[in-house]
Design a protein around this motif. Structure first.
Motif, PDB file in Angstrom:
ATOM      1  N   LEU A 115       0.845  -1.182   0.000  1.00 48.08           N
ATOM      2  CA  LEU A 115       0.000   0.000   0.000  1.00 48.08           C
ATOM      3  C   LEU A 115       0.884   1.238   0.000  1.00 48.08           C
ATOM      4  O   LEU A 115       1.921   1.279   0.658  1.00 48.08           O
ATOM      5  CB  LEU A 115      -0.909   0.010   1.238  1.00 48.08           C
ATOM      6  N   SER A 116       0.470   2.267  -0.738  1.00 46.59           N
ATOM      7  CA  SER A 116       1.265   3.486  -0.797  1.00 46.59           C
ATOM      8  C   SER A 116       1.177   4.247   0.519  1.00 46.59           C
ATOM      9  O   SER A 116       0.226   4.103   1.280  1.00 46.59           O
ATOM     10  CB  SER A 116       0.782   4.391  -1.937  1.00 46.59           C
ATOM     11  N   THR A 117       2.222   5.052   0.795  1.00 53.92           N
ATOM     12  CA  THR A 117       2.258   5.846   2.023  1.00 53.92           C
ATOM     13  C   THR A 117       2.215   7.319   1.664  1.00 53.92           C
ATOM     14  O   THR A 117       2.352   7.711   0.503  1.00 53.92           O
ATOM     15  CB  THR A 117       3.546   5.552   2.818  1.00 53.92           C
ATOM     16  N   SER A 118       2.034   8.186   2.696  1.00 48.15           N
ATOM     17  CA  SER A 118       1.845   9.605   2.448  1.00 48.15           C
ATOM     18  C   SER A 118       3.095  10.273   1.891  1.00 48.15           C
ATOM     19  O   SER A 118       3.011  11.289   1.225  1.00 48.15           O
ATOM     20  CB  SER A 118       1.409  10.305   3.737  1.00 48.15           C
ATOM     21  N   ASN A 119       4.296   9.714   2.173  1.00 44.86           N
ATOM     22  CA  ASN A 119       5.536  10.292   1.656  1.00 44.86           C
ATOM     23  C   ASN A 119       6.248   9.291   0.752  1.00 44.86           C
ATOM     24  O   ASN A 119       7.455   9.094   0.846  1.00 44.86           O
ATOM     25  CB  ASN A 119       6.453  10.698   2.824  1.00 44.86           C
ATOM     26  N   ASP A 120       5.505   8.661  -0.123  1.00 49.23           N
ATOM     27  CA  ASP A 120       6.026   7.587  -0.967  1.00 49.23           C
ATOM     28  C   ASP A 120       6.993   8.147  -2.008  1.00 49.23           C
ATOM     29  O   ASP A 120       6.619   8.989  -2.833  1.00 49.23           O
ATOM     30  CB  ASP A 120       4.857   6.886  -1.657  1.00 49.23           C
ATOM     31  N   SER A 121       8.243   7.676  -1.967  1.00 51.05           N
ATOM     32  CA  SER A 121       9.267   8.168  -2.889  1.00 51.05           C
ATOM     33  C   SER A 121       9.035   7.692  -4.321  1.00 51.05           C
ATOM     34  O   SER A 121       9.632   8.217  -5.258  1.00 51.05           O
ATOM     35  CB  SER A 121      10.659   7.712  -2.420  1.00 51.05           C
ATOM     36  N   ARG A 122       8.166   6.707  -4.499  1.00 52.53           N
ATOM     37  CA  ARG A 122       7.902   6.184  -5.838  1.00 52.53           C
ATOM     38  C   ARG A 122       6.975   7.084  -6.652  1.00 52.53           C
ATOM     39  O   ARG A 122       6.844   6.932  -7.853  1.00 52.53           O
ATOM     40  CB  ARG A 122       7.273   4.783  -5.720  1.00 52.53           C
ATOM     41  N   VAL A 123       6.299   8.028  -5.990  1.00 49.86           N
ATOM     42  CA  VAL A 123       5.348   8.912  -6.665  1.00 49.86           C
ATOM     43  C   VAL A 123       6.098  10.004  -7.423  1.00 49.86           C
ATOM     44  O   VAL A 123       7.007  10.636  -6.884  1.00 49.86           O
ATOM     45  CB  VAL A 123       4.374   9.538  -5.645  1.00 49.86           C
ATOM     46  N   THR A 124       5.721  10.240  -8.664  1.00 51.23           N
ATOM     47  CA  THR A 124       6.359  11.263  -9.496  1.00 51.23           C
ATOM     48  C   THR A 124       5.853  12.653  -9.118  1.00 51.23           C
ATOM     49  O   THR A 124       4.901  12.805  -8.354  1.00 51.23           O
ATOM     50  CB  THR A 124       6.071  11.016 -10.979  1.00 51.23           C
ATOM     51  N   ARG A 125       6.471  13.704  -9.692  1.00 50.02           N
ATOM     52  CA  ARG A 125       6.044  15.083  -9.396  1.00 50.02           C
ATOM     53  C   ARG A 125       4.619  15.324  -9.877  1.00 50.02           C
ATOM     54  O   ARG A 125       3.780  15.844  -9.141  1.00 50.02           O
ATOM     55  CB  ARG A 125       7.000  16.079 -10.068  1.00 50.02           C
ATOM     56  N   VAL A 126       4.359  14.949 -11.135  1.00 53.17           N
ATOM     57  CA  VAL A 126       2.995  15.082 -11.654  1.00 53.17           C
ATOM     58  C   VAL A 126       2.056  14.160 -10.883  1.00 53.17           C
ATOM     59  O   VAL A 126       0.910  14.524 -10.575  1.00 53.17           O
ATOM     60  CB  VAL A 126       2.950  14.774 -13.164  1.00 53.17           C
ATOM     61  N   GLY A 127       2.545  12.981 -10.554  1.00 50.42           N
ATOM     62  CA  GLY A 127       1.730  12.013  -9.823  1.00 50.42           C
ATOM     63  C   GLY A 127       1.252  12.540  -8.487  1.00 50.42           C
ATOM     64  O   GLY A 127       0.112  12.296  -8.084  1.00 50.42           O
ATOM     65  N   ARG A 128       2.115  13.275  -7.791  1.00 56.46           N
ATOM     66  CA  ARG A 128       1.721  13.816  -6.492  1.00 56.46           C
ATOM     67  C   ARG A 128       0.553  14.792  -6.635  1.00 56.46           C
ATOM     68  O   ARG A 128      -0.372  14.812  -5.824  1.00 56.46           O
ATOM     69  CB  ARG A 128       2.918  14.510  -5.831  1.00 56.46           C
ATOM     70  N   PHE A 129       0.605  15.603  -7.708  1.00 53.37           N
ATOM     71  CA  PHE A 129      -0.466  16.579  -7.923  1.00 53.37           C
ATOM     72  C   PHE A 129      -1.770  15.890  -8.339  1.00 53.37           C
ATOM     73  O   PHE A 129      -2.835  16.191  -7.788  1.00 53.37           O
ATOM     74  CB  PHE A 129      -0.051  17.583  -9.005  1.00 53.37           C
ATOM     75  N   ILE A 130      -1.699  14.968  -9.293  1.00 48.45           N
ATOM     76  CA  ILE A 130      -2.940  14.355  -9.775  1.00 48.45           C
ATOM     77  C   ILE A 130      -3.557  13.433  -8.724  1.00 48.45           C
ATOM     78  O   ILE A 130      -4.759  13.201  -8.727  1.00 48.45           O
ATOM     79  CB  ILE A 130      -2.726  13.600 -11.114  1.00 48.45           C
ATOM     80  N   ARG A 131      -2.730  12.938  -7.791  1.00 44.35           N
ATOM     81  CA  ARG A 131      -3.283  12.169  -6.680  1.00 44.35           C
ATOM     82  C   ARG A 131      -4.025  13.077  -5.704  1.00 44.35           C
ATOM     83  O   ARG A 131      -5.117  12.757  -5.243  1.00 44.35           O
ATOM     84  CB  ARG A 131      -2.177  11.444  -5.924  1.00 44.35           C
ATOM     85  N   SER A 132      -3.400  14.208  -5.370  1.00 41.72           N
ATOM     86  CA  SER A 132      -4.009  15.106  -4.385  1.00 41.72           C
ATOM     87  C   SER A 132      -5.303  15.710  -4.893  1.00 41.72           C
ATOM     88  O   SER A 132      -6.185  16.061  -4.108  1.00 41.72           O
ATOM     89  CB  SER A 132      -3.024  16.224  -4.006  1.00 41.72           C
ATOM     90  N   THR A 133      -5.443  15.833  -6.225  1.00 42.38           N
ATOM     91  CA  THR A 133      -6.670  16.396  -6.811  1.00 42.38           C
ATOM     92  C   THR A 133      -7.609  15.320  -7.331  1.00 42.38           C
ATOM     93  O   THR A 133      -8.680  15.640  -7.849  1.00 42.38           O
ATOM     94  CB  THR A 133      -6.306  17.340  -7.972  1.00 42.38           C
ATOM     95  N   ARG A 134      -7.210  14.049  -7.215  1.00 39.12           N
ATOM     96  CA  ARG A 134      -7.989  12.890  -7.663  1.00 39.12           C
ATOM     97  C   ARG A 134      -8.107  12.803  -9.190  1.00 39.12           C
ATOM     98  O   ARG A 134      -8.919  12.040  -9.700  1.00 39.12           O
ATOM     99  CB  ARG A 134      -9.398  12.883  -7.056  1.00 39.12           C
ATOM    100  N   ILE A 135      -7.312  13.589  -9.918  1.00 34.56           N
ATOM    101  CA  ILE A 135      -7.360  13.524 -11.379  1.00 34.56           C
ATOM    102  C   ILE A 135      -6.902  12.163 -11.876  1.00 34.56           C
ATOM    103  O   ILE A 135      -7.354  11.677 -12.930  1.00 34.56           O
ATOM    104  CB  ILE A 135      -6.498  14.649 -12.003  1.00 34.56           C
ATOM    105  N   ASP A 136      -6.025  11.502 -11.111  1.00 32.99           N
ATOM    106  CA  ASP A 136      -5.529  10.186 -11.530  1.00 32.99           C
ATOM    107  C   ASP A 136      -6.655   9.158 -11.622  1.00 32.99           C
ATOM    108  O   ASP A 136      -6.522   8.133 -12.296  1.00 32.99           O
ATOM    109  CB  ASP A 136      -4.431   9.692 -10.588  1.00 32.99           C
TER     110      ASP A 136
END
Length: 469
Positions: free
Chosen positions: A322-343
């Motif tokens: 399961l992913s964590t809140s400070n997951d190093s595997r998340v990309t820069r764009v990925g962090r934004f689209i996750r926080s906005t649920r666009i992903d």
């Protein structure tokens, strides 16, 4: 006994109706601001012809958003719900005036009202919220049950941003005797975990006779009794326990709405999806879409679609985690689209195909499904319905909530299903787009390290075990 006044349904109805009147006054003020006091008769006539429908629209929208359900809100939550409901009210009035041929209703007035109404309604809602707390007051809770379950309940209440409910007493043994002794000191009795049946029935009997408010945890025995069917055969009254499933007729209607709404949303949101696809491609190497096997209705596997938010080799070494809140595997764009649920937007394609529904339990991976079923046999009941893009657990829980707590939300959703409930959850999903906590992965907090030592100075602990200092 404490006979504190309660914020009842009549008061709630009055508050909603008064809110609709404030909304109308804000539109009137917007007319005068737009036309500097000299409102043309032909424009004002459109408002006079449509104001009843505007009031009804306000009431329905705010009921769906749950704006005037105050018990678990903060002032910041109130701001979110006020602004979102005001935005939808503006869209509703645009559609209403077009459908009713009240075309002289100025669109500029709607724009002015978006801000004027937002300010006035937030002020009004804030006053109503303050009155709610003034009338109802802070609720003192006595938590009764097994030590582990009671501690978790104490932690959960303690971490609520709204401080209306406060655990002041806990009982860990001799349940009935201690409840009788402490009932006058609290407003609510909350039973959690396993309590032997004869003891539990004695507590029920005492609380019903003394008219004391009772909370029950969502264990399976309690969930079974949600939404029963009442029947009678001659002099025999029977309670039929409803199943964990959606009736056939409602399931057909739900599927029809899924197809219609997902198709419209895919067309409407296509520009955002196109820009996101380009950004994902430019940000890191790998495919635009991320496909992963998940489990849906009848435990049928399918490939869920998301915009890729992690590096392409995210799980090659770690395996399924399961992913964590400070997951190093998340990309820069990925962090934004996750926080906005666009992903999540490509899942509309899954909905259109029939793999998922707009609302339902979130789909898990086979690896975790097998693990969860081995720990809790009731977990498979959530697969009696299609998995959803959003759900009860996503709106009212946190991303970091453990699987058993999420399961309780999911089973409550299935048991209490209605089309209106679906619409309410869809509307309230918009609010969590602004909630950074609910958008994070599994939380790496210290809550799991909290113990009785952290609360012993603030609680009256009765029947404590030797393990509690």
């Amino acid at each position: 006994m404490n006979h504190r006044k309660e914020w009842n349904n009549l008061l709630r109805i009055v508050v909603v109706i008064l809110g609709s009147i404030v909304s109308l006054l804000s539109i009137l003020l917007s007319f005068y601001i737009k036309f500097l006091g000299d409102v043309p008769a032909r424009n004002f006539a459109a408002f006079e012809a449509s104001f009843i429908w505007i009031m009804l629209g306000f009431i329905v929208i705010n009921i769906l958003f749950g704006t005037y359900i105050f018990y678990n809100k903060t002032y910041l939550d109130l701001f979110y719900f006020t602004m979102l409901s005001q935005l939808f009210q503006s869209f509703f009035m645009m559609a209403l005036t077009y459908a009713g041929s009240w075309l002289t209703f100025p669109r500029s007035v709607l724009l002015v009202n978006l801000f004027v109404g937002g300010i006035l309604l937030y002020f009004y809602n804030g006053v109503a919220y303050w009155l709610y707390h003034k009338i109802s007051g802070r609720k003192r809770i006595l938590v009764v049950g097994e030590e582990e379950k009671v501690l978790q309940a104490v932690i959960n209440f303690d971490h609520m941003s709204n401080r209306r409910h406060e655990v002041t007493h806990v009982v860990l043994s001799n349940y009935f005797q201690n409840v009788v002794e402490l009932a006058e000191e609290v407003d609510i009795i909350y039973l959690t975990g396993y309590i032997e049946e004869t003891e539990r029935l004695k507590i029920y009997d005492f609380l019903m006779k003394t008219n004391k408010k009772l909370f029950l945890s969502t264990n399976f025995a309690n969930l079974m009794m949600v939404n029963p069917n009442i029947m009678s055969f001659e002099d025999e009254s029977i309670i039929e326990v409803s199943s964990f499933g959606i009736p056939f007729e409602q399931a057909i209607l739900k599927r029809s709405i899924d197809i219609l709404v997902s198709l419209v949303m895919l067309i409407t949101l296509s520009p955002i999806m196109l820009v996101t696809a380009i950004l994902v491609r430019l940000d890191s190497s790998g495919p635009i879409f991320y496909r992963q096997e998940r489990i849906s209705k009848d435990q049928r596997p399918f490939n869920i679609l998301k915009f890729r938010s992690m590096t392409q080799t995210a799980e090659e070494e770690s395996g399924p985690v399961l992913s964590t809140s400070n997951d190093s595997r998340v990309t820069r764009v990925g962090r934004f689209i996750r926080s906005t649920r666009i992903d999540e937007l490509p899942q509309l394609i899954n909905v259109l195909k029939g793999d998922m529904s707009l609302v339902g339990p979130r789909p898990e991976r086979p690896f975790f499904v097998n693990q969860f079923i081995s720990e809790n046999a009731y977990y498979s009941l959530r697969h009696h319905v299609r998995a959803g893009i959003t759900g009860y657990a996503q709106v009212y829980g946190k991303y970091a909530t453990d699987f058993n707590s999420k399961l309780n939300f999911d089973l409550l959703y299935i048991k209490n299903y209605s089309l209106a409930f679906d619409f309410k959850l869809l509307f309230q999903t918009l609010k969590i787009l602004f909630d950074k906590v609910s958008a994070r992965g599994v939380e790496e907090t210290e809550t799991g390290l909290l113990g009785w030592d952290d609360y012993k100075d603030r609680l009256t602990i009765v029947g404590q075990n030797k393990s509690i200092v």
